[in-house]
Design a protein around this motif. Structure first.
Motif, PDB file in Angstrom:
ATOM      1  N   MET A   1       0.817  -1.210   0.000  1.00  0.00           N
ATOM      2  CA  MET A   1       0.000   0.000   0.000  1.00  0.00           C
ATOM      3  C   MET A   1       0.851   1.260   0.000  1.00  0.00           C
ATOM      4  O   MET A   1       0.497   2.263  -0.637  1.00  0.00           O
ATOM      5  N   LEU A   2       1.984   1.231   0.710  1.00  0.00           N
ATOM      6  CA  LEU A   2       2.899   2.378   0.674  1.00  0.00           C
ATOM      7  C   LEU A   2       3.441   2.587  -0.741  1.00  0.00           C
ATOM      8  O   LEU A   2       3.529   3.715  -1.223  1.00  0.00           O
ATOM      9  N   GLY A   3       3.802   1.488  -1.383  1.00  0.00           N
ATOM     10  CA  GLY A   3       4.261   1.587  -2.769  1.00  0.00           C
ATOM     11  C   GLY A   3       3.160   2.104  -3.674  1.00  0.00           C
ATOM     12  O   GLY A   3       3.406   2.919  -4.570  1.00  0.00           O
ATOM     13  N   GLY A   4       1.921   1.649  -3.443  1.00  0.00           N
ATOM     14  CA  GLY A   4       0.795   2.144  -4.225  1.00  0.00           C
ATOM     15  C   GLY A   4       0.582   3.632  -4.029  1.00  0.00           C
ATOM     16  O   GLY A   4       0.283   4.368  -4.977  1.00  0.00           O
ATOM     17  N   ALA A   5       0.741   4.101  -2.796  1.00  0.00           N
ATOM     18  CA  ALA A   5       0.602   5.532  -2.506  1.00  0.00           C
ATOM     19  C   ALA A   5       1.675   6.336  -3.249  1.00  0.00           C
ATOM     20  O   ALA A   5       1.400   7.424  -3.772  1.00  0.00           O
ATOM     21  N   TYR A   6       2.884   5.782  -3.307  1.00  0.00           N
ATOM     22  CA  TYR A   6       3.959   6.460  -4.036  1.00  0.00           C
ATOM     23  C   TYR A   6       3.616   6.559  -5.522  1.00  0.00           C
ATOM     24  O   TYR A   6       3.843   7.601  -6.157  1.00  0.00           O
ATOM     25  N   LEU A   7       3.071   5.486  -6.087  1.00  0.00           N
ATOM     26  CA  LEU A   7       2.691   5.498  -7.498  1.00  0.00           C
ATOM     27  C   LEU A   7       1.608   6.540  -7.755  1.00  0.00           C
ATOM     28  O   LEU A   7       1.642   7.249  -8.770  1.00  0.00           O
ATOM     29  N   CYS A   8       0.632   6.642  -6.852  1.00  0.00           N
ATOM     30  CA  CYS A   8      -0.423   7.660  -6.992  1.00  0.00           C
ATOM     31  C   CYS A   8       0.169   9.068  -6.940  1.00  0.00           C
ATOM     32  O   CYS A   8      -0.223   9.950  -7.716  1.00  0.00           O
TER      33      CYS A   8
ATOM     34  N   ILE B   1      -9.361   7.455 -11.046  1.00  0.00           N
ATOM     35  CA  ILE B   1      -9.893   8.655 -10.391  1.00  0.00           C
ATOM     36  C   ILE B   1      -9.515   8.667  -8.910  1.00  0.00           C
ATOM     37  O   ILE B   1      -9.080   9.687  -8.361  1.00  0.00           O
ATOM     38  N   PHE B   2      -9.665   7.514  -8.266  1.00  0.00           N
ATOM     39  CA  PHE B   2      -9.283   7.400  -6.860  1.00  0.00           C
ATOM     40  C   PHE B   2      -7.796   7.694  -6.675  1.00  0.00           C
ATOM     41  O   PHE B   2      -7.390   8.395  -5.737  1.00  0.00           O
ATOM     42  N   GLY B   3      -6.973   7.162  -7.584  1.00  0.00           N
ATOM     43  CA  GLY B   3      -5.532   7.393  -7.507  1.00  0.00           C
ATOM     44  C   GLY B   3      -5.175   8.855  -7.691  1.00  0.00           C
ATOM     45  O   GLY B   3      -4.270   9.374  -7.021  1.00  0.00           O
ATOM     46  N   LEU B   4      -5.884   9.527  -8.605  1.00  0.00           N
ATOM     47  CA  LEU B   4      -5.625  10.951  -8.837  1.00  0.00           C
ATOM     48  C   LEU B   4      -5.975  11.775  -7.599  1.00  0.00           C
ATOM     49  O   LEU B   4      -5.215  12.664  -7.193  1.00  0.00           O
ATOM     50  N   ILE B   5      -7.112  11.468  -6.983  1.00  0.00           N
ATOM     51  CA  ILE B   5      -7.518  12.181  -5.765  1.00  0.00           C
ATOM     52  C   ILE B   5      -6.530  11.912  -4.627  1.00  0.00           C
ATOM     53  O   ILE B   5      -6.104  12.833  -3.917  1.00  0.00           O
ATOM     54  N   LEU B   6      -6.157  10.651  -4.489  1.00  0.00           N
ATOM     55  CA  LEU B   6      -5.215  10.292  -3.431  1.00  0.00           C
ATOM     56  C   LEU B   6      -3.853  10.937  -3.668  1.00  0.00           C
ATOM     57  O   LEU B   6      -3.214  11.439  -2.728  1.00  0.00           O
ATOM     58  N   GLY B   7      -3.396  10.949  -4.912  1.00  0.00           N
ATOM     59  CA  GLY B   7      -2.128  11.594  -5.233  1.00  0.00           C
ATOM     60  C   GLY B   7      -2.150  13.077  -4.928  1.00  0.00           C
ATOM     61  O   GLY B   7      -1.161  13.641  -4.422  1.00  0.00           O
ATOM     62  N   PHE B   8      -3.290  13.730  -5.203  1.00  0.00           N
ATOM     63  CA  PHE B   8      -3.461  15.152  -4.889  1.00  0.00           C
ATOM     64  C   PHE B   8      -3.336  15.388  -3.379  1.00  0.00           C
ATOM     65  O   PHE B   8      -2.637  16.308  -2.938  1.00  0.00           O
ATOM     66  N   LEU B   9      -3.995  14.543  -2.593  1.00  0.00           N
ATOM     67  CA  LEU B   9      -3.945  14.685  -1.138  1.00  0.00           C
ATOM     68  C   LEU B   9      -2.534  14.452  -0.602  1.00  0.00           C
ATOM     69  O   LEU B   9      -2.057  15.182   0.275  1.00  0.00           O
ATOM     70  N   ILE B  10      -1.856  13.436  -1.144  1.00  0.00           N
ATOM     71  CA  ILE B  10      -0.483  13.148  -0.707  1.00  0.00           C
ATOM     72  C   ILE B  10       0.438  14.316  -1.043  1.00  0.00           C
ATOM     73  O   ILE B  10       1.295  14.706  -0.244  1.00  0.00           O
ATOM     74  N   GLU B  11       0.246  14.882  -2.242  1.00  0.00           N
ATOM     75  CA  GLU B  11       1.083  16.016  -2.657  1.00  0.00           C
ATOM     76  C   GLU B  11       0.912  17.197  -1.708  1.00  0.00           C
ATOM     77  O   GLU B  11       1.886  17.878  -1.358  1.00  0.00           O
ATOM     78  N   LYS B  12      -0.327  17.430  -1.272  1.00  0.00           N
ATOM     79  CA  LYS B  12      -0.583  18.535  -0.345  1.00  0.00           C
ATOM     80  C   LYS B  12       0.079  18.274   1.005  1.00  0.00           C
ATOM     81  O   LYS B  12       0.637  19.188   1.624  1.00  0.00           O
ATOM     82  N   VAL B  13       0.032  17.022   1.450  1.00  0.00           N
ATOM     83  CA  VAL B  13       0.683  16.669   2.723  1.00  0.00           C
ATOM     84  C   VAL B  13       2.194  16.841   2.612  1.00  0.00           C
ATOM     85  O   VAL B  13       2.844  17.395   3.509  1.00  0.00           O
ATOM     86  N   VAL B  14       2.758  16.366   1.510  1.00  0.00           N
ATOM     87  CA  VAL B  14       4.206  16.501   1.297  1.00  0.00           C
ATOM     88  C   VAL B  14       4.602  17.970   1.268  1.00  0.00           C
ATOM     89  O   VAL B  14       5.607  18.376   1.876  1.00  0.00           O
TER      90      VAL B  14
END
Length: 307
Positions: A99-106, A283-296
């Protein structure tokens, strides 16, 4: 005594037959595992050609070979043993790592989508940086960057490969994971090599020594390849979002059930079921990637800046 020897031989024979029957399953398990990681393979194939863009064409195959060699080394000597050890001592850790790897891909996928729709002044800075280093240094940087991306994708591949052989005899697990590592590495980087040299093949076929039809075909390849590489970059980004989100979704019972229900609802049209799942995951990956980018970005702003 002879009867005891014959009994031992019978036991050995039975063991050999069982082992042989078990090993017969290896090709089927390899095929099944390869199908499971097809999205990651597409992603890996799509993102790699960019690392040789702008470099000396005579060095393209050498660079791809360097990346492939390090990828195979990582899969066989680091990632496969790590998956087997984790599977034995801490099987609970495999899903969170996936899941961590998946989050990185997103996150990477969102960054690519964001860069497609926004103008970045850092592109000029990157061009200036490229001009300030030697071709050898640039090649080393490209190889290192490709290997960093590849090791994430390779870790996902080998973890998924292990998840398909849990409960199998240890020999089967090792053989399947080694076979998957070799097959996927050869397939991915063999195809990448063909892609980056396709324009050279086209130029060769366009020479006067060939017939008009062959020359026309060669010129068509040369004209088509820039468009194909552009399409491939989009496919790679989409696959990155889809694969990353699907890995995360399968690690959460609620979203895993949602995906399963979606597939069941469209089971009568398999192609539509696959497309619906891929779009939903994208779509889920794009939303999740957006949220991760904001956290980073938030964490970077909170860290003390270097003087």
């Amino acid at each position: 005594m002879p009867s005891g020897l014959f009994a031992l031989l019978d036991d050995v024979s039975a063991l050999v037959k069982v082992s042989a029957a078990s090993l017969d399953d290896v090709p089927a398990q390899v095929a099944k595992t390869t199908g499971k990681v097809s999205g990651i393979v597409i992603d890996d194939t799509a993102v790699t050609p960019k690392y040789v863009v702008g470099l000396d064409p005579s060095r393209e195959l050498s660079i791809i070979y360097q990346i492939a060699k390090k990828s195979l080394f990582n899969k066989i000597l680091i990632l496969s043993p790590a998956a087997l050890i984790l599977g034995y001592f801490a099987p609970w850790a495999i899903t969170p790592i996936l899941m961590l790897g998946g989050a990185y891909l997103c996150f990477e996928g969102y960054e690519k989508v964001h860069s497609m729709f926004s103008k970045h002044p850092e592109v000029q800075a990157e061009s200036a940086e490229i001009q300030s280093i030697t071709p050898e240094e640039l090649e080393q940087q490209r190889v290192a960057g490709a290997v960093r991306t590849d090791i994430i994708l390779s870790a996902e591949i080998m973890a998924i490969a292990y998840s398909q052989v849990t409960g199998q005899p240890i020999v089967n697990q090792i053989l399947v994971m080694l076979a998957v590592a070799v097959f996927i590495t050869v397939a991915v980087y063999g195809f990448v090599g063909l892609i980056v040299k396709a324009d050279d093949i086209g130029m060769h076929l366009a020479k006067d020594k060939y017939g008009p039809a062959t020359q026309k075909f060669g010129r068509g390849i040369v004209k088509f390849m820039p468009h194909f590489l552009n399409i491939l970059s989009y496919v790679g980004t989409a696959a990155m979002l889809w694969v990353g989100a699907e890995i995360i979704a399968h690690g959460i019972p609620f979203t895993a059930h949602l995906l399963h229900d979606l597939e069941l609802a469209l089971a009568s049209v398999p192609a539509l079921a696959w497309l619906a799942k891929a779009v939903a995951c994208g779509i889920f990956g794009l939303i999740l990637g957006f949220l991760i980018e904001k956290v980073v970005h938030l964490v970077k702003n909170m860290l003390p800046s270097k003087a």
